[in-house]
Design an enzyme around this catalytic site. Structure first.
Site, mmCIF file in Angstrom:
data_model
loop_
_atom_site.group_PDB
_atom_site.id
_atom_site.type_symbol
_atom_site.label_atom_id
_atom_site.label_comp_id
_atom_site.label_asym_id
_atom_site.label_seq_id
_atom_site.Cartn_x
_atom_site.Cartn_y
_atom_site.Cartn_z
ATOM 1 N N ASP A 118 8.055 4.754 -8.638
ATOM 2 C CA ASP A 118 9.170 5.505 -8.041
ATOM 3 C C ASP A 118 9.122 6.967 -8.479
ATOM 4 O OD1 ASP A 118 9.571 4.283 -10.482
ATOM 5 O OD2 ASP A 118 11.679 3.812 -10.177
ATOM 6 N N ASP A 149 -0.806 1.997 -0.546
ATOM 7 C CA ASP A 149 -0.590 2.117 0.891
ATOM 8 C C ASP A 149 0.480 3.183 1.152
ATOM 9 O OD1 ASP A 149 -0.486 1.617 3.570
ATOM 10 O OD2 ASP A 149 0.435 -0.351 3.430
ATOM 11 N N LYS A 155 4.575 -0.493 -11.852
ATOM 12 C CA LYS A 155 6.011 -0.708 -12.016
ATOM 13 C C LYS A 155 6.165 -1.613 -13.239
ATOM 14 C CE LYS A 155 10.259 -0.285 -10.456
ATOM 15 N NZ LYS A 155 11.002 0.960 -10.607
ATOM 16 N N TYR A 165 -0.487 -8.066 -0.304
ATOM 17 C CA TYR A 165 -0.952 -8.260 1.073
ATOM 18 C C TYR A 165 -1.901 -9.455 1.198
ATOM 19 C CZ TYR A 165 0.835 -3.501 1.807
ATOM 20 O OH TYR A 165 1.631 -2.396 1.875
ATOM 21 N N ASP A 185 -0.135 7.480 2.134
ATOM 22 C CA ASP A 185 0.447 8.067 3.349
ATOM 23 C C ASP A 185 1.347 9.257 2.999
ATOM 24 O OD1 ASP A 185 -0.795 6.452 5.143
ATOM 25 O OD2 ASP A 185 1.032 5.695 6.083
#
Ligand code: NAD
Length: 360
Positions: A227, A251, A195, A146, A255
């Site tokens: 994942d 992020d 990852k 980001y 959520d």
């Protein structure tokens, strides 16, 4: 002890839920012999109306000088409010970004707690929930994809876009330290999510987190691919204590973690930096649809205040006492409208605050 708290009621339901959190803090002060001094700070839409900007330099200075910051919520009804005809950097939510940046906050903590009494709100099956779960997502907030360079361009008649994902070892080390510190105050387990089978930043992430773990021999460290983690949160959330991860993965996972608890009015959050000064706020927004109606659930804000006691002021017993009072009130069947179910007693924002204070 004396503690100075910058309080930002903000917009919508913000002032109502902050009033209840202050009531709870004052009762804790009386019970444990602390004095909490509040300085009110304008931010968001109310600041735009009063000063033309969502956060003034003076307001930021007040926040910087305090021991910690407690925030309600900012923002209005996006489709209707005049605030949204302003340029993005002058809208209410820009105040949030400015204060996080101004206070140097790089770690975001979002607990996902399923209270036994609210199991019916959880979308997971009973056999998965068991006796409930309680974990925290610690997300890096100021680096990664980001914040890297990005551009959209055309090459040989083809539109292309590039985003860059960058982390240096210091950025990883400082967030990893927070995760281990937090695990030390909880169940002593950190699961670092990356990852590393594909991307280099994740391989560096894994190495640095392992190095930091050497300073915390009593904390168990495991690594998990992102994942798999997304699956495990819905398959067996009980396995987690502290999930540590980078900005974009955090992020998404935080959520997901909020969703599995099922009730937005219950979710606290904290943003932390290099010092003890943190910003504590509910995970939800300003809920303009129910503002001023004594309908908002103040529990997320009250639990955010408990986090402030735990992480900024090291007042563990006091924080436990608030969390236990919330559990008792839920056990007695008091519910605001967002968590109401058959057989329980519907109460308003103020009454919920009063019941929690009465249990302290
Ligand atoms: P929201 O979280 O404010 O509301 C979503 C839904 O949940 C609404 O139906 C609302 O009534 C309900 N809800 C939220 N909190 C509740 C509570 N404590 N008790 C009972 N019900 C509650 O999200 P939104 O509607 O998407 O956004 C409203 C405004 O809030 C927007 O301006 C948005 O930009 C802003 N916002 C601010 C923050 C923040 O200050 N950190 C975070 C998210 C959204």
């Amino acid at each position: 002890m004396n503690y100075s708290i910058a309080v930002i009621p903000g917009d919508g339901i913000g002032p109502e839920i902050i009033t209840e959190a202050k009531k709870v803090l004052d009762k804790i002060g009386n019970n444990f012999g602390h004095k909490f001094q509040y300085t009110e700070v304008l931010m968001g839409g109310v600041s735009i109306d009063a000063t033309g900007v969502p956060l003034t330099d003076e307001a930021l200075e007040t926040a910087k000088k305090s021991d910690s910051v407690l925030l309600g919520a900012v923002g209005g009804n996006v489709g209707q409010s005049n605030w949204y005809s302003l340029p993005p950097n002058l809208r209410p939510e820009a105040g949030l970004l400015a204060i996080r940046k101004g206070l140097g906050l790089f770690a975001n903590l979002r607990p996902a707690v399923l209270f036994d009494e609210l199991k019916s709100a959880c979308p997971l099956k009973d056999e998965i929930i068991g006796k409930g779960f309680d974990f925290v997502v610690v997300r890096e907030l100021t680096g990664g994809l980001y914040f890297g360079d990005r551009k959209t361009f055309e090459e040989n008649g083809l539109r292309k876009a590039i985003d860059t994902l960058v982390y240096d070892e210091n950025e990883i080390r400082r967030i990893a330290k927070w995760a281990f510190e937090i695990a030390g105050k909880r169940n002593k387990k950190v699961c670092s999510v990356d990852k590393a089978n594909v991307i280099d930043t994740s391989r560096l992430w894994r190495q640095v987190v392992k190095e930091v773990s050497a300073d915390y021999p009593d904390i168990e460290l495991t690594d998990m691919l992102v994942d798999n983690c997304a699956m495990q949160i819905v398959k067996d959330p009980k396995q987690f204590d502290v999930i540590l991860t980078e900005n974009m993965f955090g992020d998404i996972l935080s959520d997901e973690a909020s969703m599995v608890t099922g009730s937005i009015g219950m979710l606290a959050s904290a943003s932390l930096g290099d010092t003890k000064l943190g910003l504590y706020e509910p995970s939800h927004g300003s809920a303009p649809d129910i503002a001023g109606q004594n309908k908002a659930n103040p529990i997320a804000t009250i639990l955010s205040a408990a986090m402030m006691l735990r992480y900024s002021f090291d007042l563990t017993e006091e924080a436990d006492s608030i969390e236990n009072a919330v559990k008792t009130v839920l056990k007695k069947g008091y519910r605001t409208i967002d968590i109401m179910s058959e057989g329980n007693t519907l109460v308003g924002t103020k009454e919920m605050g009063d019941y929690i204070v009465a249990e302290l």
